[in-house]
Write an enzyme that holds these catalytic residues in place. Structure first.
Site, PDB file in Angstrom:
ATOM      1  N   HIS A   1      -5.775  -2.068   4.861  1.00  0.00           N
ATOM      2  CA  HIS A   1      -5.471  -2.677   3.570  1.00  0.00           C
ATOM      3  C   HIS A   1      -4.176  -3.500   3.581  1.00  0.00           C
ATOM      4  CE1 HIS A   1      -8.752  -0.318   2.282  1.00  0.00           C
ATOM      5  NE2 HIS A   1      -8.103   0.788   2.008  1.00  0.00           N
TER       6      HIS A   1
ATOM      7  N   ASP B   1     -13.475  -3.967   3.655  1.00  0.00           N
ATOM      8  CA  ASP B   1     -12.128  -3.559   3.249  1.00  0.00           C
ATOM      9  C   ASP B   1     -12.077  -3.856   1.760  1.00  0.00           C
ATOM     10  OD1 ASP B   1      -9.369  -3.537   2.506  1.00  0.00           O
ATOM     11  OD2 ASP B   1      -8.841  -3.645   4.623  1.00  0.00           O
ATOM     12  N   HIS B   2     -12.187  -2.814   0.928  1.00  0.00           N
ATOM     13  CA  HIS B   2     -12.397  -3.073  -0.498  1.00  0.00           C
ATOM     14  C   HIS B   2     -11.210  -3.785  -1.147  1.00  0.00           C
ATOM     15  CE1 HIS B   2     -10.261   0.835  -1.014  1.00  0.00           C
ATOM     16  NE2 HIS B   2      -9.872   0.314  -2.156  1.00  0.00           N
TER      17      HIS B   2
END
Length: 481
Positions: free
Chosen positions: A241, A178-179
Site C-alpha cells: 500500500h 491492491d485495494h
C-alpha cells in the site's frame, strides 16, 4: 462488456461478504455488469444455490453502501450459483468445470472466464496450477486471474509465486489487487495536474520541501493475529500500500508530466528508490509495537495481550521511514512514510509541504509552511494551507481552504477495481515489475528485522507512535503533519 463467467474462490469468506458481493450489486445497480454473467461461488461447505443466494442477500443488507432494491434483487441473485469445492481434490475441479460449461450453455456465454482468488495465500499457486491441469483455463475465450495480496512474503517467495502463475496466465491476464489503488482519491492523482493547471505552478521541484504519506489505524490486530504476527506492518502495509502511494504520488504529480511525450512511469519511481542497506537501516527506519492505552476514551490492551499473539512477539505494528528518490523530478526531496495500528486517529493522507521563505524575508515573521493535503480516507478531500495576516496582532496565521467530495455517493474501491477487471483494464492493478521491485527494496529491511539490527520501540495505544520517529525528520526544520 462481453458475456462472461465470474468464478469466485473463497465465496464464503469475509472479503466476499463485506466487499465483493456489495461491489457486484452496486455495479449491477449502475448498469456496469455484463448483461449476461454467470457468477459461481466456491467454498468448502456444502450448501444449495438458494442458501448461497440468501447469504449474498444478507451481505448486501449489512454492507452495501446503498439500500437493497427489492424489485431488482431477484434478477441479481439469479446470476449466482454455488459449488462446494476442495482446492486439494482434483475431482472438485472436474465438477467445477462441468458447472462452468453448463451455465455457459444455458446462458449462451462464450468461454470468457474471470477467476477471482479470495483464498489463503498458500492456495493461490495450487489453484492456478490445477485450473490448467483440469483444462478449466485452457478454453477458447479470454481468461483473467485476479489475485489478492499478499503476493509472497519476501522477494524469493514472490518470484516463485509469479513464476508459477506465469506458467498458466500471461502477465496481461494477471490482476494483482491492491485495494488502495481502487480508492477514488488515489485514482484522481493520475489526472490531478491535467485537470487543474493551477497546481502545475506549485507542484514542481523548486517549490516542494518534502512529502509525507501516512496510513494510520485506530484498530488493533483484531482477529488477524495468525496472519499479522508473521507479516507485521512492513508486509501488511508498507511493501504494497505505502509504496504504491509513493509511486502514484511521484509518478503523477511532477510538473514535467505536461511537458514530455515520455511521462514518468510507476516503475521509473520504484526503480529510483534509493536502497537502504540493512546495516544502516536504523538511520532511516523506525519500527514500533503498541502497548496498552486508550482509544477514544476506551482502554485497550497492548499487542502482546491480543488473542493469538505470542507474549514474546517482536512483531512490528508501526513502521516509519525516510526515503529518497533518485529521479530528476524528486532528487533532493525527502519522502516520509509511516503506518501504524492503535494510533490516535484513522487517516490515510498525502501531505506535500512547500518551501517556506526565510523569516527575515520582507520583514515577515511567524510564517507557517504552505501545505497541500490529499485526504484519501476516511473522507476524500483536497486542502490547502496558506498564511494570512492577522489584523489584531499584525502577525500571520495559517488558514485552511478545503474542497471535499460527498463520500456517500462515491463508489468504493472494490467497485472500481472489479469494474476494471470485468472490462480488462489493468491500469489500477499492480504489475509484476512493481511488485518485484517493491520486494527488492523491502528485502534488506526484512533481513535487518530478522538479524535484530533495528530496535523495536514501544508506543501507547492512542498515541501518534514512538517519540523517536521525530528523529527521522530534518532536525529543527520539519514536523510530522
Amino acid at each position: 462488456m462481453q458475456k462472461m463467467s465470474f468464478v469466485l474462490f473463497g465465496a464464503t469468506g469475509d472479503l466476499a461478504q463485506r466487499k465483493l458481493f456489495p461491489a457486484l450489486y452496486n455495479l449491477y445497480l449502475d448498469g456496469k455488469l455484463p448483461d449476461t454473467i454467470s457468477i459461481l461461488g466456491l467454498g468448502r461447505a456444502e450448501r444449495s444455490d438458494k442458501e448461497f443466494q440468501s447469504k449474498v442477500e444478507q451481505s448486501l443488507g449489512l454492507y452495501s453502501r446503498r439500500p437493497v432494491h427489492a424489485a431488482s434483487l431477484p434478477a441479481f441473485l439469479e446470476k449466482f450459483r454455488y459449488c462446494a469445492f476442495d482446492a486439494t481434490n482434483m475431482d472438485a475441479y472436474d465438477r467445477l468445470h462441468e458447472l462452468i460449461e453448463t451455465r455457459e450453455d444455458e446462458l449462451g456465454i462464450p468461454q470468457n472466464r474471470l477467476f477471482y482468488l479470495s483464498v489463503a495465500p498458500g492456495l493461490v499457486d495450487l489453484i492456478t496450477s490445477n485450473l490448467h491441469a483440469s483444462g478449466i483455463s485452457q478454453q477458447d475465450g479470454w481468461k483473467r486471474l485476479v489475485v489478492e495480496k499478499p503476493f509472497g512474503t519476501d522477494l524469493e517467495t514472490a518470484r516463485a509465486l509469479n513464476h508459477k502463475l506465469s506458467t498458466v496466465f500471461a502477465e496481461e491476464e494477471i490482476y494483482r489487487v491492491d485495494h488502495y489503488l481502487g480508492k477514488p482519491m488515489v485514482q484522481n492523482l493520475k489526472t490531478l495536474i491535467w485537470a487543474n493547471p493551477l497546481l502545475e505552478s506549485v507542484l514542481n521541484h523548486q517549490q516542494i520541501s518534502n512529502v509525507q504519506i501516512t496510513a494510520s489505524e485506530t484498530v488493533g490486530v483484531e482477529d488477524r493475529a495468525e496472519y499479522y504476527d508473521k507479516a507485521g506492518a512492513i508486509r501488511d502495509m508498507v511493501q504494497n500500500h505505502l509504496l504504491q502511494l509513493v509511486m502514484m504520488t511521484a509518478s503523477y504529480l511532477p510538473v514535467n508530466l505536461r511537458k514530455t511525450t515520455d511521462p514518468v512511469q510507476k516503475t521509473d519511481i520504484i526503480e529510483s528508490l534509493e536502497p537502504i542497506m540493512k546495516e544502516l537501516a536504523h538511520q532511516h527506519i523506525v519500527r514500533g509495537q503498541y502497548e496498552p492505552g486508550e482509544i477514544e476514551g476506551t482502554s485497550v490492551v497492548g499487542y502482546k495481550e491480543e488473542a493469538g499473539v505470542d507474549d514474546s512477539s517482536k512483531n512490528d505494528t508501526y513502521f516509519a521511514a525516510r526515503i529518497s528518490i533518485d529521479h530528476p523530478s524528486w532528487r533532493g526531496i525527502p519522502f516520509y512514510i509511516r503506518t501504524g495500528k492503535r494510533m490516535n486517529e484513522k487517516s490515510t493522507q498525502i501531505v506535500i509541504e512547500f518551501e517556506s521563505p526565510a523569516e527575515d524575508s520582507h520583514g515577515l515573521q511567524g510564517l507557517s509552511p504552505n501545505l497541500l493535503v490529499l485526504e484519501i480516507s476516511p473522507n476524500e478531500s483536497i486542502s490547502l494551507r496558506v498564511n494570512l495576516k492577522d489584523p489584531a496582532s499584525d502577525r500571520f496565521k495559517p488558514v485552511w481552504t478545503k474542497f471535499s467530495t460527498d463520500s456517500h455517493d462515491q463508489p468504493e474501491a472494490y467497485e472500481l477495481l472489479l469494474h476494471d477487471a470485468l472490462r480488462g483494464n489493468s491500469t489500477f492493478f499492480a504489475d509484476w515489475k512493481e511488485v518485484e521491485l517493491s520486494w527488492k527494496w523491502t528485502q534488506p529491511l526484512l533481513e535487518a528485522f530478522q538479524e535484530d539490527l533495528l530496535p523495536l520501540h514501544l508506543y501507547p495505544a492512542g498515541s501518534t507512535g514512538p517519540a523517536v520517529v521525530n528523529e527521522l525528520l530534518l532536525p529543527g526544520k520539519l514536523e510530522w503533519w
